[in-house]
Design a protein around this motif. Structure first.
Motif, PDB file in Angstrom:
ATOM      1  N   GLU A  58       0.843  -1.200   0.000  1.00 26.21           N
ATOM      2  CA  GLU A  58       0.000   0.000   0.000  1.00 26.21           C
ATOM      3  C   GLU A  58       0.878   1.251   0.000  1.00 26.21           C
ATOM      4  OE1 GLU A  58      -2.363  -0.016   3.642  1.00 26.21           O
ATOM      5  OE2 GLU A  58      -0.712  -0.893   4.755  1.00 26.21           O
ATOM      6  N   HIS A  59       0.278   2.367  -0.405  1.00 24.44           N
ATOM      7  CA  HIS A  59       1.023   3.625  -0.378  1.00 24.44           C
ATOM      8  C   HIS A  59       1.078   4.135   1.053  1.00 24.44           C
ATOM      9  CE1 HIS A  59       1.404   4.303  -4.714  1.00 24.44           C
ATOM     10  NE2 HIS A  59       0.307   3.561  -4.779  1.00 24.44           N
ATOM     11  N   ILE A  60       2.247   4.538   1.477  1.00 21.43           N
ATOM     12  CA  ILE A  60       2.396   5.119   2.821  1.00 21.43           C
ATOM     13  C   ILE A  60       3.250   6.382   2.693  1.00 21.43           C
ATOM     14  CG2 ILE A  60       2.204   2.944   4.110  1.00 21.43           C
ATOM     15  CD1 ILE A  60       5.304   3.001   4.305  1.00 21.43           C
ATOM     16  N   GLN A  61       3.299   7.119   3.781  1.00 15.66           N
ATOM     17  CA  GLN A  61       4.118   8.339   3.764  1.00 15.66           C
ATOM     18  C   GLN A  61       5.300   8.265   4.710  1.00 15.66           C
ATOM     19  OE1 GLN A  61       0.599  10.885   4.450  1.00 15.66           O
ATOM     20  NE2 GLN A  61       1.583  12.247   2.977  1.00 15.66           N
ATOM     21  N   TRP A  62       5.118   7.459   5.762  1.00 15.13           N
ATOM     22  CA  TRP A  62       6.147   7.448   6.801  1.00 15.13           C
ATOM     23  C   TRP A  62       6.475   6.032   7.249  1.00 15.13           C
ATOM     24  CZ3 TRP A  62       7.817  12.231   6.977  1.00 15.13           C
ATOM     25  CH2 TRP A  62       6.908  13.280   6.759  1.00 15.13           C
ATOM     26  N   GLY A  63       7.731   5.855   7.622  1.00 18.99           N
ATOM     27  CA  GLY A  63       8.151   4.621   8.272  1.00 18.99           C
ATOM     28  C   GLY A  63       9.008   4.983   9.470  1.00 18.99           C
ATOM     29  N   TYR A  64       9.224   4.019  10.340  1.00 16.20           N
ATOM     30  CA  TYR A  64       9.998   4.243  11.568  1.00 16.20           C
ATOM     31  C   TYR A  64      11.094   3.188  11.637  1.00 16.20           C
ATOM     32  CZ  TYR A  64       5.924   7.034  12.509  1.00 16.20           C
ATOM     33  OH  TYR A  64       4.928   7.970  12.393  1.00 16.20           O
ATOM     34  N   ARG A  65      12.290   3.612  11.937  1.00 14.30           N
ATOM     35  CA  ARG A  65      13.409   2.690  11.887  1.00 14.30           C
ATOM     36  C   ARG A  65      13.436   1.763  13.106  1.00 14.30           C
ATOM     37  NH1 ARG A  65      16.683   2.491   7.976  1.00 14.30           N
ATOM     38  NH2 ARG A  65      16.034   4.462   7.109  1.00 14.30           N
ATOM     39  N   VAL A  66      13.617   0.484  12.848  1.00 13.19           N
ATOM     40  CA  VAL A  66      13.747  -0.490  13.937  1.00 13.19           C
ATOM     41  C   VAL A  66      15.023  -0.172  14.705  1.00 13.19           C
ATOM     42  CG1 VAL A  66      14.211  -2.928  14.454  1.00 13.19           C
ATOM     43  CG2 VAL A  66      12.478  -2.334  12.771  1.00 13.19           C
ATOM     44  N   ILE A  67      14.928  -0.243  16.012  1.00 15.61           N
ATOM     45  CA  ILE A  67      16.115  -0.023  16.841  1.00 15.61           C
ATOM     46  C   ILE A  67      16.675  -1.385  17.209  1.00 15.61           C
ATOM     47  CG2 ILE A  67      16.951   0.856  19.050  1.00 15.61           C
ATOM     48  CD1 ILE A  67      14.598   2.893  18.890  1.00 15.61           C
TER      49      ILE A  67
END
Ligand code: ACO
Length: 173
Positions: A58-67
């Motif tokens: 799906e289209h998204i705008q944001w992701g968050y980096r795994v720590i």
């Protein structure tokens, strides 16, 4: 490989819904429901004409980096493998721009570790946005399972890949 797009005929979308239900069942309904109807589905069809793999993007705008979480130094190699499989992932709270969310990725159990998931991702990267090839940095994985985490780490070449779709959604405050 077959790609089913949101504007495809109803019968194709109905078939994709059926396959998605089966995949969700296999994943134990851990995945968040699809947020938009613009999802693109890739199906990997085996030689005997069965659905052996499914990828929903799906289209998204944001992701968050795994720590990265440190693997305990003590214990046998086997303990480390078990830890790696079972540990929950943590991710950064600062959003990074992303374009493509892997909502679900699934391969039939008897056909895993044959690079089917990798091939579906390659195909997705060339076909998700017309005329451009997505970089690995533009892709995020929805709330990955242990298998999903191991696959994404290997595919992205880092355990600090992007994730999305957890707790309260993907919009930054
Ligand atoms: N354990 C360890 N490493 C793995 C695993 C695993 N279970 N799966 C993939 N990898 C790594 C390996 O390094 C592998 O290369 P290798 O086999 O040469 O060592 C590399 O990733 C590439 O793997 P593929 O063969 O391309 O992956 P596969 O076709 O087996 O599919 C998938 C991976 C989709 C995660 C499959 O295991 C699966 O369907 N699991 C059950 C459903 C699931 O949990 N899906 C992920 C949900 S998360 C999400 O949908 C966003």
């Amino acid at each position: 490989m077959i790609m089913v797009l949101p504007d495809d005929p109803k019968y194709a979308l109905r078939k994709v819904d059926e396959i998605r239900e089966m995949v969700d069942n296999d994943l134990g309904f851990q995945q968040a429901p699809l947020t938009c109807s613009r999802a693109k589905t890739l199906l990997f069809i085996s030689n005997d004409k069965k659905v052996a793999g499914c990828l929903i993007a799906e289209h998204i705008q944001w992701g968050y980096r795994v720590i990265e979480e440190k693997i305990p130094e003590v214990g046998s190699e086997n303990d480390k493998v078990i830890f790696e499989r079972q540990k929950a992932w943590c991710c950064s709270t600062s959003p990074e721009p992303a374009l493509c969310g892997i909502s679900r990725i699934w391969v039939f159990s008897l056909m895993r570790r044959k690079k089917i998931a990798s091939r579906m991702l390659e195909c997705l990267r060339s076909n998700f946005i017309y005329g451009s090839y997505l970089s690995k940095e533009e892709i995020a994985f929805s709330d990955p399972t242990p298998d999903g985490k191991l696959f994404a780490t290997q595919y992205c070449g880092t355990s600090q890949f992007l994730v999305y779709n957890f707790l309260s959604g993907q919009q930054p405050a």
